[in-house]
Design a protein around this motif. Structure first.
Motif, PDB file in Angstrom:
ATOM      1  N   LYS A  96      -2.613   8.560   3.566  1.00  0.00           N
ATOM      2  CA  LYS A  96      -1.756   7.380   3.556  1.00  0.00           C
ATOM      3  C   LYS A  96      -0.779   7.525   4.699  1.00  0.00           C
ATOM      4  O   LYS A  96      -0.182   8.588   4.871  1.00  0.00           O
ATOM      5  N   ILE A  97      -0.646   6.448   5.453  1.00  0.00           N
ATOM      6  CA  ILE A  97       0.266   6.455   6.588  1.00  0.00           C
ATOM      7  C   ILE A  97       1.186   5.256   6.443  1.00  0.00           C
ATOM      8  O   ILE A  97       0.716   4.167   6.115  1.00  0.00           O
ATOM      9  N   TRP A  98       2.472   5.476   6.664  1.00  0.00           N
ATOM     10  CA  TRP A  98       3.391   4.347   6.560  1.00  0.00           C
ATOM     11  C   TRP A  98       4.627   4.540   7.440  1.00  0.00           C
ATOM     12  O   TRP A  98       4.934   5.649   7.869  1.00  0.00           O
ATOM     13  N   LEU A  99       5.280   3.428   7.697  1.00  0.00           N
ATOM     14  CA  LEU A  99       6.555   3.459   8.403  1.00  0.00           C
ATOM     15  C   LEU A  99       7.653   3.515   7.355  1.00  0.00           C
ATOM     16  O   LEU A  99       7.547   2.881   6.317  1.00  0.00           O
ATOM     17  N   ASP A 100       8.676   4.283   7.638  1.00  0.00           N
ATOM     18  CA  ASP A 100       9.732   4.503   6.647  1.00  0.00           C
ATOM     19  C   ASP A 100      11.113   4.253   7.243  1.00  0.00           C
ATOM     20  O   ASP A 100      11.391   4.631   8.366  1.00  0.00           O
ATOM     21  N   ASN A 101      11.929   3.581   6.456  1.00  0.00           N
ATOM     22  CA  ASN A 101      13.341   3.413   6.810  1.00  0.00           C
ATOM     23  C   ASN A 101      14.120   3.326   5.508  1.00  0.00           C
ATOM     24  O   ASN A 101      14.291   2.257   4.954  1.00  0.00           O
ATOM     25  N   ASN A 102      14.545   4.479   5.028  1.00  0.00           N
ATOM     26  CA  ASN A 102      15.136   4.565   3.688  1.00  0.00           C
ATOM     27  C   ASN A 102      14.163   4.067   2.634  1.00  0.00           C
ATOM     28  O   ASN A 102      14.522   3.282   1.761  1.00  0.00           O
ATOM     29  N   GLY A 103      12.930   4.546   2.714  1.00  0.00           N
ATOM     30  CA  GLY A 103      11.864   4.120   1.806  1.00  0.00           C
ATOM     31  C   GLY A 103      10.749   3.459   2.596  1.00  0.00           C
ATOM     32  O   GLY A 103      10.908   3.142   3.778  1.00  0.00           O
ATOM     33  N   ALA A 142       8.541   1.143   4.458  1.00  0.00           N
ATOM     34  CA  ALA A 142       8.902  -0.100   5.133  1.00  0.00           C
ATOM     35  C   ALA A 142       7.682  -0.879   5.621  1.00  0.00           C
ATOM     36  O   ALA A 142       7.778  -2.073   5.883  1.00  0.00           O
ATOM     37  N   PHE A 143       6.545  -0.213   5.747  1.00  0.00           N
ATOM     38  CA  PHE A 143       5.314  -0.911   6.109  1.00  0.00           C
ATOM     39  C   PHE A 143       4.140   0.037   6.007  1.00  0.00           C
ATOM     40  O   PHE A 143       4.270   1.221   6.282  1.00  0.00           O
ATOM     41  N   GLY A 144       3.002  -0.536   5.593  1.00  0.00           N
ATOM     42  CA  GLY A 144       1.800   0.285   5.474  1.00  0.00           C
ATOM     43  C   GLY A 144       0.574  -0.585   5.324  1.00  0.00           C
ATOM     44  O   GLY A 144       0.629  -1.797   5.540  1.00  0.00           O
ATOM     45  N   GLU A 145      -0.512   0.032   4.917  1.00  0.00           N
ATOM     46  CA  GLU A 145      -1.794  -0.662   4.843  1.00  0.00           C
ATOM     47  C   GLU A 145      -1.771  -1.821   3.846  1.00  0.00           C
ATOM     48  O   GLU A 145      -2.325  -2.894   4.117  1.00  0.00           O
ATOM     49  N   GLY A 146      -1.144  -1.596   2.687  1.00  0.00           N
ATOM     50  CA  GLY A 146      -1.109  -2.625   1.658  1.00  0.00           C
ATOM     51  C   GLY A 146      -0.430  -3.902   2.156  1.00  0.00           C
ATOM     52  O   GLY A 146      -1.025  -4.982   2.124  1.00  0.00           O
ATOM     53  N   PRO A 147       0.804  -3.799   2.626  1.00  0.00           N
ATOM     54  CA  PRO A 147       1.493  -4.956   3.175  1.00  0.00           C
ATOM     55  C   PRO A 147       0.733  -5.596   4.336  1.00  0.00           C
ATOM     56  O   PRO A 147       0.716  -6.829   4.455  1.00  0.00           O
ATOM     57  N   TYR A 148       0.124  -4.780   5.168  1.00  0.00           N
ATOM     58  CA  TYR A 148      -0.646  -5.322   6.286  1.00  0.00           C
ATOM     59  C   TYR A 148      -1.745  -6.242   5.767  1.00  0.00           C
ATOM     60  O   TYR A 148      -1.914  -7.368   6.242  1.00  0.00           O
ATOM     61  N   ASP A 149      -2.448  -5.765   4.783  1.00  0.00           N
ATOM     62  CA  ASP A 149      -3.542  -6.563   4.201  1.00  0.00           C
ATOM     63  C   ASP A 149      -3.013  -7.834   3.540  1.00  0.00           C
ATOM     64  O   ASP A 149      -3.560  -8.920   3.708  1.00  0.00           O
ATOM     65  N   LEU A 150      -1.925  -7.676   2.800  1.00  0.00           N
ATOM     66  CA  LEU A 150      -1.342  -8.840   2.116  1.00  0.00           C
ATOM     67  C   LEU A 150      -0.907  -9.909   3.119  1.00  0.00           C
ATOM     68  O   LEU A 150      -1.200 -11.101   2.947  1.00  0.00           O
ATOM     69  N   LEU A 151      -0.244  -9.492   4.166  1.00  0.00           N
ATOM     70  CA  LEU A 151       0.255 -10.460   5.152  1.00  0.00           C
ATOM     71  C   LEU A 151      -0.885 -11.124   5.915  1.00  0.00           C
ATOM     72  O   LEU A 151      -0.792 -12.303   6.281  1.00  0.00           O
ATOM     73  N   LYS A 152      -1.961 -10.386   6.139  1.00  0.00           N
ATOM     74  CA  LYS A 152      -3.142 -10.986   6.761  1.00  0.00           C
ATOM     75  C   LYS A 152      -3.615 -12.182   5.943  1.00  0.00           C
ATOM     76  O   LYS A 152      -3.964 -13.234   6.470  1.00  0.00           O
ATOM     77  N   ARG A 153      -3.611 -11.988   4.639  1.00  0.00           N
ATOM     78  CA  ARG A 153      -4.072 -13.052   3.747  1.00  0.00           C
ATOM     79  C   ARG A 153      -3.086 -14.218   3.715  1.00  0.00           C
ATOM     80  O   ARG A 153      -3.484 -15.377   3.644  1.00  0.00           O
ATOM     81  N   VAL A 154      -1.797 -13.884   3.743  1.00  0.00           N
ATOM     82  CA  VAL A 154      -0.798 -14.953   3.779  1.00  0.00           C
ATOM     83  C   VAL A 154      -1.030 -15.805   5.018  1.00  0.00           C
ATOM     84  O   VAL A 154      -0.996 -17.041   4.963  1.00  0.00           O
ATOM     85  N   ASP A 155      -1.302 -15.154   6.120  1.00  0.00           N
ATOM     86  CA  ASP A 155      -1.512 -15.880   7.376  1.00  0.00           C
ATOM     87  C   ASP A 155      -2.701 -16.832   7.252  1.00  0.00           C
ATOM     88  O   ASP A 155      -2.662 -17.964   7.715  1.00  0.00           O
ATOM     89  N   ARG A 156      -3.737 -16.362   6.600  1.00  0.00           N
ATOM     90  CA  ARG A 156      -4.943 -17.174   6.463  1.00  0.00           C
ATOM     91  C   ARG A 156      -4.761 -18.307   5.452  1.00  0.00           C
ATOM     92  O   ARG A 156      -5.268 -19.407   5.649  1.00  0.00           O
ATOM     93  N   LEU A 157      -4.020 -18.015   4.368  1.00  0.00           N
ATOM     94  CA  LEU A 157      -3.925 -18.969   3.262  1.00  0.00           C
ATOM     95  C   LEU A 157      -2.660 -19.825   3.284  1.00  0.00           C
ATOM     96  O   LEU A 157      -2.588 -20.839   2.590  1.00  0.00           O
TER      97      LEU A 157
END
Lengths: 111, 111
Positions: free
Chosen positions: A6-13, A15-30
């Motif tokens: 698992k790889i993620w960006l952190d800033n006091n917890g 802040a971004f990773g694979e899950g959010p990336y996938d979710l936002l991709k779908r938001v963009d499409r839908l």
DNA sequence: AACCGTTATACTTAATTAAGTATAACGAAA
DNA sequence: TTTCGTTATACTTAATTAAGTATAACGGTT
């Protein structure tokens, strides 16, 4: 035996990773956070909390929201979200390649 | 903003990673699982459960145990544990390098 | 004005994981 | 035979995380 990571960006917890990336991709499409969440069997509530948390930690908005109207409203990616996703997408893809290569190098013959 | 990641080997659950690697390094130096655990403020119980779980998932023994005696006994790395740790150590170090390089490539100018 | 599908948010509940407590066997040494 | 520091293991408790429930505002469309 297999490699996991698992790889993620952190800033006091987180802040971004694979899950959010996938979710936002779908938001963009839908054009909708609730539709995007539904598509991956995530409750809207959960998706909303996730995005809100990320925005706090990142320090900028990921989604531009619109409430009301005939279609109820919708959510759309901000320019900053697009930039982050573009970077993260490339980073993630190359990371995967690199790790798989190293895994093969050291654990080729099953352990 | 910073990069975070976790990498592990999996076989029906986590089978090896950075934590166990560190713990076993200490066992090797100290000749005792309880001493090793104490050194990182981990309870012996916790360390024991961890090692037992890993052994089950890996399918081989990591520690050779000795119970009783004037010093109470001790634990020592098996040959298979040494081989795994050697591989994992190199793999882990090179993975870190690769990921940090990619992180700099894409997220050099702070986001 | 009623409807509908959004976003927004507080509050509660469940599930999972981590941590702690308690006992016991072992065996060399004193 | 007592002591001591190990390993071994079951059982309980706490903490954290994830998931679910409930309610409301919004604003085009009908």
């Amino acid at each position: 035996m297999k490699l996991c990571y698992k790889i993620w960006l952190d800033n006091n917890g987180k802040a971004f990773g694979e899950g959010p990336y996938d979710l936002l991709k779908r938001v963009d499409r839908l054009g909708s956070l609730s539709k995007a969440a539904r598509e991956i069997n995530m409750s809207y509530n959960q998706a909303w909390k996730l995005i809100n948390m990320l925005e706090k930690r990142l320090g900028f908005k990921l989604l531009q929201r619109e409430v009301g109207g005939s279609q109820g409203g919708g959510s759309f990616l901000t320019e900053e979200a697009r930039e982050l996703m573009d970077k993260y997408g490339k980073f993630s893809r190359e990371s995967e390649e690199a790790l798989n290569k190293l895994y093969q190098k050291y654990f080729l013959n099953d352990i």
